[in-house]
Enzyme design. Structure first.
Site, short mmCIF file in Angstrom:
data_model
loop_
_atom_site.label_atom_id
_atom_site.label_comp_id
_atom_site.label_asym_id
_atom_site.label_seq_id
_atom_site.Cartn_x
_atom_site.Cartn_y
_atom_site.Cartn_z
CD GLU A 137 1.97 -4.09 -8.61
OE1 GLU A 137 1.46 -4.90 -7.81
OE2 GLU A 137 2.52 -3.03 -8.25
CG HIS A 196 -2.39 -1.61 -7.31
ND1 HIS A 196 -2.48 -0.68 -6.32
CD2 HIS A 196 -1.07 -1.68 -7.63
CE1 HIS A 196 -1.27 -0.20 -6.05
NE2 HIS A 196 -0.40 -0.80 -6.84
CG HIS A 245 4.13 -7.15 -5.36
ND1 HIS A 245 4.40 -6.97 -4.03
CD2 HIS A 245 3.83 -5.91 -5.85
CE1 HIS A 245 4.26 -5.70 -3.70
NE2 HIS A 245 3.91 -5.03 -4.80
#
Length: 271
Positions: free
Chosen positions: A194, A147, A198
């Site tokens: 992502e 993920h 992040h």
């Protein structure tokens, strides 16, 4: 033969010649009328094929079927999902930006793909969004997938207090970067998102970020079936010695493993 007879012969010849041209033109016209629907059908089929190629190749018009190499390239793009539009827009994110939070540790988030796909099929039926078609389409070949790898802060009250979008809304990554990591994170949209949310908070490049999460993922021995939380924790500790004395987390069908800034597994803080 007198002139009168010669005149009638000439008139007859002209009449025959005119009749010949008249009927030959009608035959040609009829042939064209007969062929037109066939030609139109052929053009429609060609347009349909071109449309399928465009769609499967992510509208990449540099893909042509000239031999095995190009055919393989087209199949690669098809397997990569909808690469034509995988940008992630920060203003559409429900949580938003936090560029000031500190990075105190990392959390590797893994997802059990069959359960995720079941939820997507329940929600969308056969009309799956392009972003999940590779992962949840007819093949359904994935088990555990990445993920994301999330830089985290220790002193937080909620998700919005962790580092997010530290460099703002970033442009789409090069396709060549995305494609290298689709085997472990089978969605271009997921990888792009992502990285923006992040990865950019702790890594200088998307490649370095994706390489690190792939390395951590591939170092793990993971079960090949879904498990209840406690059974999953026991299985992971038994088959992964580095996790033997660590506290992991799980939510629904996701597993979370935490690392310090030196990439040693640690206890995940209570959520």
């Amino acid at each position: 033969m007198n002139r009168k007879h010669l005149k009638w012969i000439r008139l007859g010849a002209l009449a025959l010649l005119a009749a010949y041209f008249y009927f030959s033109q009608r035959w040609i016209s009829n042939d064209k009328i007969t062929e037109k629907p066939q030609q139109q059908q052929k053009r429609n089929e060609e347009n349909s094929i071109r449309g399928e190629i465009d769609q499967s190749a992510g509208k990449n018009h540099d893909v042509f079927f000239n031999g095995k190499a190009d055919h393989d390239a087209a199949n690669t793009n098809k397997a990569s999902g909808a690469l034509a539009d995988y940008d992630y827009i920060m203003r559409d994110d429900a949580i938003g930006q936090n560029a000031k939070a500190s990075v105190d540790y990392y959390m590797l988030a893994l997802s059990w793909s069959p359960a995720f796909c079941d939820s997507q099929i329940k929600k969308f039926g056969a009309d799956l969004p392009p972003s999940v078609q590779q992962q949840c389409g007819t093949q359904r070949q994935y088990g555990w997938v990445i993920h994301g790898l999330w830089p985290q802060s220790r002193s937080v009250r909620g998700t919005a207090d962790h580092p997010r979008f530290c460099r703002g809304d970033l442009p789409p990554l090069d396709v060549a970067v995305i494609e290298k990591y689709l085997a472990d994170s089978p969605s271009a949209t997921l990888l792009q998102g992502e990285w923006e949310k992040h990865g950019a908070c702790a890594f200088q490049s998307a490649d370095a970020y994706f390489q690190k999460q792939q390395q951590l993922f591939r170092e793990l021995i993971l079960p090949t079936q879904d498990m209840e939380r406690k059974a999953l924790f026991r299985w992971m500790k038994r088959h992964n010695p580095s996790l033997k004395n660590t506290f992991m987390q799980a939510s629904r069908h996701e597993l979370f493993i935490c690392y310090d800034l030196s990439w040693t597994p640690i206890n995940c803080p209570s959520r």
